[in-house]
Design an enzyme around this catalytic site. Structure first.
Site, PDB file in Angstrom:
ATOM      1  N   LYS A 229      -1.138   0.341   1.291  1.00  0.00           N
ATOM      2  CA  LYS A 229      -1.682   0.244  -0.055  1.00  0.00           C
ATOM      3  C   LYS A 229      -0.571   0.029  -1.092  1.00  0.00           C
ATOM      4  O   LYS A 229       0.589   0.339  -0.869  1.00  0.00           O
ATOM      5  CB  LYS A 229      -2.494   1.500  -0.401  1.00  0.00           C
ATOM      6  CG  LYS A 229      -3.777   1.669   0.424  1.00  0.00           C
ATOM      7  CD  LYS A 229      -4.869   0.742  -0.050  1.00  0.00           C
ATOM      8  CE  LYS A 229      -6.133   0.828   0.811  1.00  0.00           C
ATOM      9  NZ  LYS A 229      -6.873   2.078   0.602  1.00  0.00           N
ATOM     10  N   ARG A 269      -7.363   5.444   8.683  1.00  0.00           N
ATOM     11  CA  ARG A 269      -7.619   4.015   8.893  1.00  0.00           C
ATOM     12  C   ARG A 269      -6.318   3.267   8.644  1.00  0.00           C
ATOM     13  O   ARG A 269      -5.774   3.306   7.536  1.00  0.00           O
ATOM     14  CB  ARG A 269      -8.716   3.542   7.930  1.00  0.00           C
ATOM     15  CG  ARG A 269      -9.073   2.066   8.034  1.00  0.00           C
ATOM     16  CD  ARG A 269     -10.106   1.698   6.976  1.00  0.00           C
ATOM     17  NE  ARG A 269     -10.533   0.308   7.084  1.00  0.00           N
ATOM     18  CZ  ARG A 269      -9.901  -0.722   6.508  1.00  0.00           C
ATOM     19  NH1 ARG A 269      -8.807  -0.484   5.780  1.00  0.00           N
ATOM     20  NH2 ARG A 269     -10.340  -1.947   6.653  1.00  0.00           N
TER      21      ARG A 269
END
Length: 316
Positions: A229, A269
């Protein structure tokens, strides 16, 4: 918010996943041409299936197949395009023995994927993007990951406005749980995701991770999706301030995985599985030593993957 208890596992999932004494690892299979992290490397069904099988070999417990990018600024794809991308991959991975999640905000895609064997619906909108989603989840009985979300990728950066990000996210997820219950979804189907990076700047993500035990204490299994991210890219920025590129964020992702696992996350994840597969085992051994329980070992039940897939069969 009340639920089935922080140690509960969602149902229905294969027994081998319930038997694990550690945080699970979900491997990402992007069947998109414009993913922020892998640039469409596995866009064709054959390439996506081969990549999914490789992630299983690296230690993934389940696979998350998505046909629509949610990178910041991305726009929606046509429903038929998403179906065409996702369904052949779901079907083939299920046939090879994988436990499959479908990453979609659309009820029609979720239903079609579950009909083809997907066990989990991973909805980044938490049901807010499609009012028919909860009905599909209730009717199919699939495990449902409800992520904290405030808007689609093309507008989400403008929605990063919180009094206290942890308190606000918990309250908004509680509203999703109430709506799910009203639609007939059972508590044991529900997993919550704090939505790292979605309507959250870099500074908004760290409190969610640091206070993850508060989300876990709300009683539902928690999925953490920190992999590659933007906030990790900014953390790892070079001397000139340029964020580290996505592929350079995997070691930081594995560090987050270890900390999230120690905080009680049900699943992480990730795009790069091997580092996180090691990290969850380290966290389990650490926690086991603290509690006096041997938690380092996994269940002896292994994922039944087709031998042709292990040895590079026709899909490769």
């Amino acid at each position: 918010m009340t639920g089935p208890g922080p140690s509960a596992r969602p149902a229905p999932l294969p027994a081998r996943l319930h038997q694990q004494r550690r945080t699970l690892v979900m491997g990402v299979v992007n069947v998109t041409p414009d993913s922020f992290s892998d640039g469409g490397r596995w866009f064709t069904p054959g390439a996506a299936v081969a990549h999914g099988l490789e992630l299983l070999e690296q230690g993934a417990d389940l696979l998350d197949v998505g046909g629509e990018s949610t990178r910041p600024g991305s726009r929606r794809v046509a429903v038929q395009d998403e179906l065409d991308r996702v369904l052949p991959v779901v079907e083939q991975l299920v046939a090879r023995g994988a436990t499959v999640s479908v990453d979609t905000t659309r009820a029609v895609v979720a239903r079609a994927a579950v009909d083809r064997g997907a066990s989990v619906v991973n909805d980044v909108s938490g049901g807010l993007a499609d009012e028919a989603m909860y009905e599909v989840v209730a009717q199919t009985g699939a495990v449902y990951v409800a992520m904290h979300w405030r808007g689609h990728a093309d507008v989400m950066d403008a929605l990063d406005d919180y009094d206290d990000v942890v308190t606000d996210v918990r309250a908004e997820l509680a509203a999703r749980v109430a709506a799910l219950r009203a639609a007939g979804v059972r508590d044991e189907q529900v997993v919550l995701d704090p939505g790292l990076g979605f309507a959250k700047s870099g500074s908004s993500n760290w409190p969610l991770l640091a206070r993850l035990p508060e989300l876990v204490a709300d009683g539902f299994p928690v999925l953490v999706g920190a992999s590659r991210k933007r906030f990790l890219g900014h953390l790892l920025a070079g001397p000139g301030g340029e964020p580290a590129p996505p592929l350079a964020r995997d070691r930081a992702t594995a560090a987050v995985t270890a900390l999230a696992a120690a905080a009680g996350a049900w699943c992480v994840r990730v795009h790069e599985v091997a580092g996180s597969a090691d990290a969850v085992r380290v966290a389990a051994a650490w926690e086991g030593a603290l509690s006096g329980v041997d938690a380092a070992g996994d269940s002896e039940d292994e994922l039944p993957v087709d031998e042709d897939a292990r040895t590079g069969g026709s899909t490769r």
